[in-house]
Design a protein around this motif. Structure first.
Motif, PDB file in Angstrom:
ATOM      1  N   ASP A  56      -2.957  -9.689  -2.279  1.00  7.70           N
ATOM      2  CA  ASP A  56      -2.092  -8.810  -2.512  1.00  7.70           C
ATOM      3  C   ASP A  56      -1.944  -8.867  -4.233  1.00  7.70           C
ATOM      4  OD1 ASP A  56      -1.279  -8.429   0.005  1.00  7.70           O
ATOM      5  OD2 ASP A  56       0.586  -9.681  -0.071  1.00  7.70           O
ATOM      6  N   TYR A  57      -2.168 -10.161  -4.905  1.00  2.00           N
ATOM      7  CA  TYR A  57      -2.147 -10.068  -6.497  1.00  2.00           C
ATOM      8  C   TYR A  57      -3.403  -9.434  -6.858  1.00  2.00           C
ATOM      9  CZ  TYR A  57      -2.459 -11.858 -11.128  1.00  2.00           C
ATOM     10  OH  TYR A  57      -2.540 -11.769 -12.555  1.00  2.00           O
ATOM     11  N   TYR A  58      -4.433  -9.492  -6.390  1.00  2.00           N
ATOM     12  CA  TYR A  58      -5.602  -8.809  -6.911  1.00  2.00           C
ATOM     13  C   TYR A  58      -5.388  -7.271  -6.636  1.00  2.00           C
ATOM     14  CZ  TYR A  58     -10.654  -7.398  -7.353  1.00  2.00           C
ATOM     15  OH  TYR A  58     -11.967  -6.953  -7.553  1.00  2.00           O
ATOM     16  N   CYS A  59      -4.982  -6.801  -5.755  1.00  2.00           N
ATOM     17  CA  CYS A  59      -4.729  -5.321  -5.470  1.00  2.00           C
ATOM     18  C   CYS A  59      -3.868  -4.901  -6.613  1.00  2.00           C
ATOM     19  CB  CYS A  59      -4.115  -5.126  -3.940  1.00  2.00           C
ATOM     20  SG  CYS A  59      -5.369  -5.187  -2.653  1.00  2.00           S
ATOM     21  N   GLU A  60      -2.669  -5.700  -6.629  1.00  2.00           N
ATOM     22  CA  GLU A  60      -1.513  -5.286  -7.761  1.00  2.00           C
ATOM     23  C   GLU A  60      -2.378  -5.385  -9.223  1.00  2.00           C
ATOM     24  OE1 GLU A  60       2.848  -6.287  -8.169  1.00  2.00           O
ATOM     25  OE2 GLU A  60       1.653  -7.972  -9.048  1.00  2.00           O
ATOM     26  N   LYS A  61      -3.077  -6.335  -9.580  1.00  2.00           N
ATOM     27  CA  LYS A  61      -3.742  -6.411 -10.727  1.00  2.00           C
ATOM     28  C   LYS A  61      -4.816  -5.279 -11.112  1.00  2.00           C
ATOM     29  CE  LYS A  61      -6.649  -9.849 -13.198  1.00  2.00           C
ATOM     30  NZ  LYS A  61      -8.140  -9.370 -12.990  1.00  2.00           N
ATOM     31  N   THR A  62      -5.471  -4.847 -10.138  1.00  2.00           N
ATOM     32  CA  THR A  62      -6.321  -3.761 -10.291  1.00  2.00           C
ATOM     33  C   THR A  62      -5.887  -2.321  -9.965  1.00  2.00           C
ATOM     34  OG1 THR A  62      -7.178  -4.147  -7.832  1.00  2.00           O
ATOM     35  CG2 THR A  62      -8.462  -5.393  -9.578  1.00  2.00           C
ATOM     36  N   GLY A  63      -4.386  -2.276  -9.787  1.00  2.00           N
ATOM     37  CA  GLY A  63      -3.906  -1.044  -9.780  1.00  2.00           C
ATOM     38  C   GLY A  63      -3.924  -0.166  -8.588  1.00  2.00           C
ATOM     39  N   VAL A  64      -4.058  -0.979  -7.291  1.00  2.10           N
ATOM     40  CA  VAL A  64      -4.211  -0.163  -6.137  1.00  2.10           C
ATOM     41  C   VAL A  64      -3.063  -0.681  -4.991  1.00  2.10           C
ATOM     42  CG1 VAL A  64      -6.961   0.205  -6.421  1.00  2.10           C
ATOM     43  CG2 VAL A  64      -5.897  -1.841  -5.088  1.00  2.10           C
ATOM     44  N   PRO A  65      -2.637   0.155  -4.058  1.00  2.23           N
ATOM     45  CA  PRO A  65      -1.639  -0.204  -3.381  1.00  2.23           C
ATOM     46  C   PRO A  65      -1.655  -1.528  -2.700  1.00  2.23           C
ATOM     47  CG  PRO A  65      -2.228   1.865  -2.968  1.00  2.23           C
ATOM     48  CD  PRO A  65      -3.274   1.442  -3.691  1.00  2.23           C
ATOM     49  N   VAL A  66      -0.638  -2.425  -2.691  1.00  4.25           N
ATOM     50  CA  VAL A  66      -0.652  -3.479  -1.939  1.00  4.25           C
ATOM     51  C   VAL A  66      -0.573  -3.577  -0.362  1.00  4.25           C
ATOM     52  CG1 VAL A  66       0.654  -5.999  -1.812  1.00  4.25           C
ATOM     53  CG2 VAL A  66       0.208  -4.711  -3.975  1.00  4.25           C
ATOM     54  N   ARG A  67      -1.048  -4.260   0.435  1.00  3.67           N
ATOM     55  CA  ARG A  67      -0.900  -4.116   1.896  1.00  3.67           C
ATOM     56  C   ARG A  67      -1.241  -2.935   2.074  1.00  3.67           C
ATOM     57  NH1 ARG A  67       3.836  -7.176   0.813  1.00  3.67           N
ATOM     58  NH2 ARG A  67       3.280  -9.311  -0.039  1.00  3.67           N
ATOM     59  N   GLU A  68      -0.294  -2.510   3.382  1.00  2.32           N
ATOM     60  CA  GLU A  68      -0.591  -1.173   3.891  1.00  2.32           C
ATOM     61  C   GLU A  68       0.018  -0.165   3.312  1.00  2.32           C
ATOM     62  OE1 GLU A  68       3.441  -2.858   5.699  1.00  2.32           O
ATOM     63  OE2 GLU A  68       1.319  -3.535   4.926  1.00  2.32           O
ATOM     64  N   ALA A  69       0.495  -0.100   2.143  1.00  6.88           N
ATOM     65  CA  ALA A  69       1.039   0.955   1.442  1.00  6.88           C
ATOM     66  C   ALA A  69       0.117   2.056   1.084  1.00  6.88           C
ATOM     67  CB  ALA A  69       1.709   0.275  -0.164  1.00  6.88           C
ATOM     68  N   TRP A  70      -1.171   1.650   0.977  1.00  7.08           N
ATOM     69  CA  TRP A  70      -2.364   2.851   0.976  1.00  7.08           C
ATOM     70  C   TRP A  70      -2.100   4.095   1.967  1.00  7.08           C
ATOM     71  CZ3 TRP A  70      -5.562   3.553   4.841  1.00  7.08           C
ATOM     72  CH2 TRP A  70      -6.003   2.735   5.559  1.00  7.08           C
TER      73      TRP A  70
END
Length: 425
Positions: A387-401
């Motif tokens: 989750d942190y990696y997704c947030e850090k790289t600017g993409v949606p976290v978990r199923e938010a995509w």
């Protein structure tokens, strides 16, 4: 608890085993997955869109919104990449040339893919390439580079030669080495009288294809085997043994496709052996529910084992990871996102394991500790790191995509069912 706070707590647990999570994420961000363009349009391409899909390949489903033009396909891939952490590559087949010219496969040149190169530069992406030795009038009898007719064989040799030059152009222009992978569907539906001669023809054809030396900084050649295909159930010319021998003898990357082996075989168990005899490996990560059915990659045991083998044996630097699946029964953009995110997750999971401790326990014969550690780490807080990696790289976290894909489907994809395509926009 915030995503960052959960990450910091998880880091402490991993640190107890000497795992530097910040360093793991830095290394993860350097890994590029080659995302296959053909998921977006069901392997139709743009050169011969009315041509029947052949070569033992089948795409099932009729979900709305398949890309009909190069611009639509690029737009769809942009959307997918915006939901995937990291910077990656796009894998093109020759039939995805973007040109107004009437050109056959053996006449293709880099200029027919210039729009792809320009787009990749803008997006910060690399490009990989494949000659398309199927869905063509000269492949309708199931033979290409091993064909007994010298003229037909020459056509496919010339196409593969042209493809290598296109790949080298991609690598030179983008500053990222292009992997050009040769796969042919050649084989027989029933038991052949002569297994050797077609393989001799294929070997000689490949020798001619690869005769010209290309700068390995720009282009790396790969060869890909297959167990069998629709219409080639009894005999495949380019078997695993054929290409393993050819690749090792001629210093070519050997491509392992997860769906191209017997249903009880896995490619994860082949990586360590091949690594001893080759300078690199190409992967086509897929999910063969029933043999080569090319389902969207899920986070199953085999995907996790592929990640473990690459990490534990330090093979990430010499392994080129590509995806190969095509599912027309679900949203095609979602398929890219699910498959690519899962592949990255598998690598991250493997990088967060106490590899040295596991190896040391094994070396000392302490199989109890080896098993206990391996099992306990399965419930370590990997999700907090992801989750942190997704947030850090600017993409949606978990199923938010998923909500973004659904919105894109409503605003873009569904409209394609009601409008005629504009080929060049």
């Amino acid at each position: 608890m915030t995503i960052k706070a959960s990450y910091e707590e998880a880091k402490k647990l991993y640190a107890q085993h000497g795992i530097d999570v910040d360093e793991v994420l830095r290394k993860l961000e350097e890994i590029k997955i080659s995302v296959h363009c053909w998921q977006g349009d069901d392997v139709r391409g743009f050169l011969f869109q009315d041509q029947e899909l052949t070569g033992g390949i089948s795409v099932t489903g009729n979900y709305p919104g398949a890309a009909r033009t190069p611009n639509e396909l690029r737009k769809d891939m942009e959307k997918a990449f915006s939901l995937i952490p990291g910077k990656h590559k796009v894998n093109l087949h020759a039939i995805y040339a973007d040109t107004n010219e009437k050109v056959d496969l053996n006449e293709l040149e880099p200029r027919h893919f210039q729009s792809w190169v320009d787009w990749a530069k803008e997006q910060g992406l690399g490009l990989d390439f494949n000659p398309t030795c199927f869905s063509h009038e000269k492949s309708k009898d199931g033979l290409t580079l091993s064909h007994p007719d010298a003229e037909i064989r020459k056509f496919w040799i010339d196409h593969c030669k042209a493809s290598r030059k296109i790949g080298a152009y991609f690598g030179e222009q983008l500053g990222q080495t292009c992997v050009t992978n040769v796969w042919v569907p050649d084989g027989y539906k029933d038991i052949p009288a002569d297994r050797l001669t077609p393989r001799r023809r294929l070997k000689e054809a490949l020798d001619e294809v690869f005769a010209e030396e290309l700068d390995p900084k720009h282009n790396l050649d790969a060869v890909e085997s297959k167990l069998f295909g629709l219409g080639a159930e009894a005999y495949t010319v380019g078997s695993h043994e054929f290409y393993m021998g050819y690749g090792i003898q001629n210093d070519k990357l050997i491509c392992l496709d997860a769906g191209h082996f017997h249903p009880t075989e896995v490619i994860s168990n082949k990586l360590s052996s091949l690594s001893l005899f080759t300078n690199g490996i190409l992967l086509h990560v897929s999910r063969p529910v029933r043999w080569d059915s090319d389902h969207v990659v899920v986070l199953d045991d085999e995907l996790l084992d592929i990640g473990r083998e690459l990490v534990r044996n330090d093979l990430l630097g010499t392994t080129h990871i590509g995806l190969d699946f095509f599912d027309a029964s679900i949203n095609r953009v979602a398929a890219w996102v699910i498959g690519t995110r899962n592949t990255i997750k598998a690598l991250l999971r493997a990088m967060l394991e106490p590899v040295e401790a596991l190896k040391q326990a094994e070396l000392e014969g302490d199989y109890t500790t080896r098993l206990a550690l391996a099992e306990e780490f399965k419930s370590y807080p990997f999700g907090a790191i992801w989750d942190y990696y997704c947030e850090k790289t600017g993409v949606p976290v978990r199923e938010a995509w998923l909500s973004e894909v659904k919105a894109y489907e409503k605003s873009v994809l569904l409209g394609r069912e009601e409008s005629a395509p504009t080929v060049h926009q």
